[in-house]
Design an enzyme around this catalytic site. Structure first.
Site, PDB file in Angstrom:
ATOM      1  N   HIS A  67       3.498   9.512  -0.494  1.00  0.00           N
ATOM      2  CA  HIS A  67       2.497   8.565  -0.781  1.00  0.00           C
ATOM      3  C   HIS A  67       1.746   9.445  -1.993  1.00  0.00           C
ATOM      4  O   HIS A  67       1.448   8.411  -3.028  1.00  0.00           O
ATOM      5  CB  HIS A  67       1.434   8.854   0.310  1.00  0.00           C
ATOM      6  N   GLU A  70       3.579   7.892  -4.959  1.00  0.00           N
ATOM      7  CA  GLU A  70       3.355   6.284  -5.223  1.00  0.00           C
ATOM      8  C   GLU A  70       2.078   6.359  -6.182  1.00  0.00           C
ATOM      9  O   GLU A  70       1.940   5.490  -6.831  1.00  0.00           O
ATOM     10  CB  GLU A  70       3.047   5.826  -3.927  1.00  0.00           C
ATOM     11  N   HIS A  71       1.075   7.139  -5.652  1.00  0.00           N
ATOM     12  CA  HIS A  71      -0.310   7.162  -6.659  1.00  0.00           C
ATOM     13  C   HIS A  71       0.015   7.518  -7.631  1.00  0.00           C
ATOM     14  O   HIS A  71      -0.390   6.815  -8.858  1.00  0.00           O
ATOM     15  CB  HIS A  71      -1.195   7.994  -5.863  1.00  0.00           C
ATOM     16  N   GLU A 142      -9.222   9.872   0.440  1.00  0.00           N
ATOM     17  CA  GLU A 142      -8.814   8.776   1.070  1.00  0.00           C
ATOM     18  C   GLU A 142      -8.527   9.395   2.550  1.00  0.00           C
ATOM     19  O   GLU A 142      -8.811   8.484   3.516  1.00  0.00           O
ATOM     20  CB  GLU A 142      -7.539   8.308   0.368  1.00  0.00           C
TER      21      GLU A 142
END
Length: 428
Positions: A67, A70-71, A142
């Site tokens: 993840h 991906e950022h 987040e």
């Protein structure tokens, strides 16, 4: 280039594996204004332990790194990636699941330019110690937002109750502690390993020329230094059949309790068998828990559920589970009713006519879903990475019988496989 025609769906899919190893799928939809592309790698949150192809050494990286990566791929040395898509009139996005990371966009005009942008930005990681450190704060926010979400907590806690070791029990984004352990070198190692063209696929759908798409991809996908003939060796812990714990309770600021029940699937299978297990389990959900079921009517009329009650099944070769539940005023009453109904179904079976009705309904819903470009592209790649095809879904669905449902009911809905997660109002 080869083609795969499906007479049931009246679709013709074009396929090519590039010399670089990338698999390209193109589904023309003549006359459609909108075009959609998704560029995916078979790499997700559960792939935190693997063998480094360049050294042959076993590696364990911090949770949440897929993840995180991906950022970071949306960061560019010059212009922000989202601005580049916006200038082309395209809307871009990305997501990371437990097994896949996908980058996607949709647009009408200047689609070719947007497709080149998609291929290039995913292949151009811009990683520095400073921007990696900065991202940790963004992802921490987040993760803390997820931790404050009752719906997310009841889901996450249920996975921890079901699984003892499988990494599916950990949030896709990792933990605050794990993301602060991630280094630029970790990210580069994972990028080199999993963003190899031989581990990736591109799906393009819309009013496009298949040959032109393949030629464009071939021109813009870089040749890897080494082929990926042997694949990537991923390492997963051996998961015991037994659930981790029967119940997890957490108190949060909510107006009504949230209840999720989960059933652990210890044998989801692979390829076509995995697809079949998914199809038959989804049919069972509609028969047993769906809005037309006797259980749903009883729970609704008793005030134990509202329209938010639902059930779903998800499975990969490494794990599988059913989840069902929602908000209720009486958590223990709801749990008791559901368990009682399942025991009755296990002893007496279910209404076969109802099973055939929901099967016909499911066939209609699947055919209707084929109007969505996003549904086709995203699910085609998802099933492809599982070793099967979305185009097989309809024929598998049509072949399912009530007897298959009875067998699956006894296999998957056993009480020993069940765990419960509750989020209760604070102080009650």
């Amino acid at each position: 280039m080869s083609t795969l025609s499906n007479t049931h769906l009246q679709e013709t899919l074009h396929y090519c594996k590039l010399p670089q190893g990338l698999e390209v799928f193109v589904l023309p939809r003549p006359g459609f204004q909108k075009k959609y592309a998704v560029y995916s790698t078979k790499y997700g949150a559960i792939d935190s332990e693997f063998v480094d192809p360049s050294t042959g050494q076993r590696v364990k990286v911090p949770d949440g790194i897929a993840h995180f990566l991906e950022h970071k791929l949306f960061e560019s040395e010059d212009r922000p990636v989202f601005d580049r898509f916006a200038e082309l009139g395209a809307a871009a996005n990305a997501y990371t699941s437990n097994t896949i990371t996908s980058y996607l966009f949709s647009g009408t005009d200047m689609f070719t330019e947007a497709l080149v942008t998609l291929l290039e930005f995913v292949q151009t990681p811009y990683l520095t110690d400073a921007n990696v450190a900065k991202e940790k704060g963004i992802i921490e926010q987040e993760l803390r937002m997820y931790a404050d979400s009752p719906g997310r907590r009841v889901y996450s806690n249920l996975l921890q109750a079901l699984y003892q070791k499988n990494p599916v029990r950990i949030e896709v984004g990792g933990t605050v502690e794990s993301i602060y352990q991630i280094t630029k070198e970790d990210l580069l190692l994972c990028y080199r390993t999993f963003y190899h063209p031989g581990n990736m696929a591109l799906f393009v759908i819309g009013d496009v020329n298949p040959q032109a798409v393949v030629e464009l991809a071939a021109a813009h996908v870089r040749q890897p230094e080494n082929p990926l003939d042997q694949g990537i060796e991923r390492i997963y812990p051996e998961e015991p059949d037994e659930i981790n714990q029967e119940r997890i309770i957490e108190e949060m600021v909510v107006s009504r309790p949230l209840v999720y029940l989960g059933l652990k699937d210890n044998s989801p299978g692979e390829g076509l068998e995995l697809l079949r297990q998914t199809v038959v389990t989804n049919l069972l959900h509609k028969v047993v828990f769906g809005p037309t079921s006797s259980l749903y009517t009883e729970l609704y009329e008793a005030g134990l559920i509202d329209d938010g009650f639902g059930a779903f099944y998800t499975a990969e070769p490494q794990y599988g589970f059913t989840m069902l539940g929602g908000e209720t005023t009486d958590p223990e009453g709801l749990i008791e009713k559901i368990k009682g109904d399942l025991e009755d179904k296990l002893a007496r079976g279910f209404d076969h006519d109802a099973f055939l009705r929901v099967k016909r309904q499911a066939i209609g819903e699947f055919l209707q879903a084929f109007d969505s470009l996003e549904f086709i592209a995203n699910n085609y790649i998802r099933y492809h990475f599982r070793g099967t095809s979305l185009f097989d879904y309809l024929s598998v669905l049509e072949g399912i019988t009530p007897e298959d449902g009875e067998q699956r009911l006894k296999q998957h809905f056993a009480p020993d496989n069940m765990a419960v997660s509750l989020v209760l109002p604070k102080g009650q």
